[in-house]
Design an enzyme around this catalytic site. Structure first.
Site, short mmCIF file in Angstrom:
data_model
loop_
_atom_site.label_atom_id
_atom_site.label_comp_id
_atom_site.label_asym_id
_atom_site.label_seq_id
_atom_site.Cartn_x
_atom_site.Cartn_y
_atom_site.Cartn_z
CD GLU A 21 -2.85 -1.19 2.35
OE1 GLU A 21 -4.06 -0.93 2.24
OE2 GLU A 21 -2.31 -1.50 3.42
CE LYS A 98 -6.48 1.17 2.14
NZ LYS A 98 -5.52 0.70 3.15
#
Length: 119
Positions: A21, A98
């Site tokens: 990420e 997210k």
């Protein structure tokens, strides 16, 4: 008192607990709801008598650019910065989503909402 909402601030950022990420990043969406005394602005039509939503957007974008592992941490940091930097705000609610989180199955988003009051 009144409510000012800044919705759907879309930002590409590099948050998360997984090493990938930090490298790949992902899309986030931030919604801010502010309670403030905007009565003077109703009569005056002056930006100085309300909360400038461009300043809200600037603070959100700045805080989103600082890497964090948890969405909870990001939302709390945004809420605290808004209260610290914009004195007219009495209460703020920040929702950080997210988009397409890296989990098994199809998940549109994961969201955290934080509510903070001026002390």
């Amino acid at each position: 008192m009144g409510v000012i909402k800044v919705s759907g601030i879309k930002i590409y950022a590099y948050h998360g607990c997984m090493p990938e990420e930090e490298l790949i990043g992902g899309w986030y969406e931030v919604d801010v709801e502010i309670e403030a005394d905007i009565n003077a602005a109703v009569s005056s039509d002056k930006l100085s008598d309300t909360v400038d939503y461009s300043k809200v957007n600037e603070i959100v974008r700045r805080e989103m650019s600082i890497r964090s592992k948890l969405v909870e941490h990001i939302a709390g940091r945004i809420a605290k910065s808004l209260l610290k930097e914009i004195s007219r705000i009495e209460e703020v609610k920040v929702k950080v989503s997210k988009m397409n989180p890296p989990v098994s199955g199809e998940v549109e988003s994961f969201s955290v909402e934080i509510k903070e009051k001026r002390k």
